[in-house]
Design an enzyme around this catalytic site. Sequence first.
Site, PDB file in Angstrom:
ATOM      1  N   SER A 175       0.887  -1.180   0.000  1.00  0.00           N
ATOM      2  CA  SER A 175       0.000   0.000   0.000  1.00  0.00           C
ATOM      3  C   SER A 175       0.917   1.220   0.000  1.00  0.00           C
ATOM      4  O   SER A 175       2.142   1.079  -0.009  1.00  0.00           O
ATOM      5  CB  SER A 175      -0.858  -0.016   1.259  1.00  0.00           C
ATOM      6  OG  SER A 175      -0.004  -0.248   2.360  1.00  0.00           O
ATOM      7  N   LYS A 227      -1.747   8.892 -10.386  1.00  0.00           N
ATOM      8  CA  LYS A 227      -2.259   7.751  -9.608  1.00  0.00           C
ATOM      9  C   LYS A 227      -3.624   7.366 -10.195  1.00  0.00           C
ATOM     10  O   LYS A 227      -4.640   7.994  -9.936  1.00  0.00           O
ATOM     11  CB  LYS A 227      -2.387   8.142  -8.137  1.00  0.00           C
ATOM     12  CG  LYS A 227      -2.725   6.964  -7.217  1.00  0.00           C
ATOM     13  CD  LYS A 227      -2.546   7.349  -5.748  1.00  0.00           C
ATOM     14  CE  LYS A 227      -2.869   6.166  -4.837  1.00  0.00           C
ATOM     15  NZ  LYS A 227      -4.293   5.738  -4.949  1.00  0.00           N
ATOM     16  N   ARG A 233      -5.114  -7.399  -6.405  1.00  0.00           N
ATOM     17  CA  ARG A 233      -4.270  -7.054  -5.257  1.00  0.00           C
ATOM     18  C   ARG A 233      -4.748  -7.758  -3.992  1.00  0.00           C
ATOM     19  O   ARG A 233      -3.939  -8.210  -3.187  1.00  0.00           O
ATOM     20  CB  ARG A 233      -4.293  -5.547  -5.036  1.00  0.00           C
ATOM     21  CG  ARG A 233      -3.425  -5.070  -3.892  1.00  0.00           C
ATOM     22  CD  ARG A 233      -3.479  -3.561  -3.688  1.00  0.00           C
ATOM     23  NE  ARG A 233      -2.649  -3.183  -2.559  1.00  0.00           N
ATOM     24  CZ  ARG A 233      -2.996  -3.389  -1.289  1.00  0.00           C
ATOM     25  NH1 ARG A 233      -4.157  -3.972  -1.014  1.00  0.00           N
ATOM     26  NH2 ARG A 233      -2.199  -3.036  -0.299  1.00  0.00           N
ATOM     27  N   LYS A 283      -2.470  13.017  -2.746  1.00  0.00           N
ATOM     28  CA  LYS A 283      -3.840  13.000  -3.242  1.00  0.00           C
ATOM     29  C   LYS A 283      -4.300  14.409  -3.603  1.00  0.00           C
ATOM     30  O   LYS A 283      -3.891  15.390  -2.968  1.00  0.00           O
ATOM     31  CB  LYS A 283      -4.766  12.420  -2.168  1.00  0.00           C
ATOM     32  CG  LYS A 283      -4.495  10.954  -1.863  1.00  0.00           C
ATOM     33  CD  LYS A 283      -5.574  10.080  -2.456  1.00  0.00           C
ATOM     34  CE  LYS A 283      -5.364   8.627  -2.058  1.00  0.00           C
ATOM     35  NZ  LYS A 283      -6.599   7.978  -1.591  1.00  0.00           N
TER      36      LYS A 283
END
Length: 327
Positions: A79, A112, A133, A311
Amino acid sequence: MTHQQMLDLIQQLNEYSYAYHVKDTPIVPDAVYDRDYRQLQEIETEHPEWIQHDSPTQRVGEKPDSGFLNVAHTVPMLSLDNAFDNNSLADFDQRVRKLLNADNLVYCCEPKLDGLAISLRYEEGRLVRGVTRGDGLSGEDITSNIKTLYSVPLKLRTGTPPAVLEVRGEIYMPKEGFEKLNALAIKQGDKAFVNPRNAAAGSLRQLDPKITATRPLVMCAYSIGYVEDWNQPESHYDGLMQLSEWGFRTNDLMKRVEGATGCIEYYEMLNEKRTDLSYDIDGIVYKVDQISLQNQLGFIARAPRWAIARKFPAQEEMTRVVGIDFQ
Ligand SMILES: NC(=O)c1cnc(OC2CCCC2)nc1N
């Protein structure tokens, strides 16, 4: 048609598909692809014993008889820590430079992609497995669905392949394909998907690959996992260039920058472009470019010390106007 002519036809069709689905630069009209594809289907019907694993006719197979099996990842799928502002980006850079006793670092910056992480395994250059994943340690074997994506090579395109190569990437649904899928769903009285990420997840969870094959899914490679019998390039960026040669799609906005300043400039640039992109992104992933430095830094728990995500502020949930004209 001879056996060799059929092999040449497969090679030709796979090159057409690489140009169209991986490089976004079609080299023949669709009609030419369709004509050659039909010719291949005819010869494979006449000579089933000639059928090749990397023939494009082998992309859509049968449902896996016992659902999706759980498979352990050879190397865990990590992660990412998050940085929410420029100061924490600068802190990340400072922390990493301190640990490495380095003055200035080169980072690889990647949009991303907002989809699903996947791990593909190639043995002697042939796709043998695609795994979600999952929890990072193991995931679901969805190979039958993965094979339906033209942006996933069934065989590495050039050179001598590594004995084993695991490639990590994101499977996403471009915005346009998402809007068309939802317009169709609503027309057919089905439930619409909330966003492209959910639509991609739902499309990959279909047991029947024939349904997945109809969905506009794209796979973009972003890292090299476990490898055997291959000298990996020293730079992450160069590793992705090699993946592109082998037939994988990589993101054309990927860029190498210097230091925290370069990372922040890249953030400002991409934040400007974000709404114009043909796919959803939810931030940027910054990675120390030198693999040797990545290995020196290692991971804290399951997140790498050498990478961080930054982000964007969450977009207010725009009610996506789906293009339907009410008569
Ligand atoms: N969603 C993405 O686009 C994306 C996600 N993850 C990574 O890298 C992880 C993999 C190894 C540590 C960092 N890169 C990406 N581009």
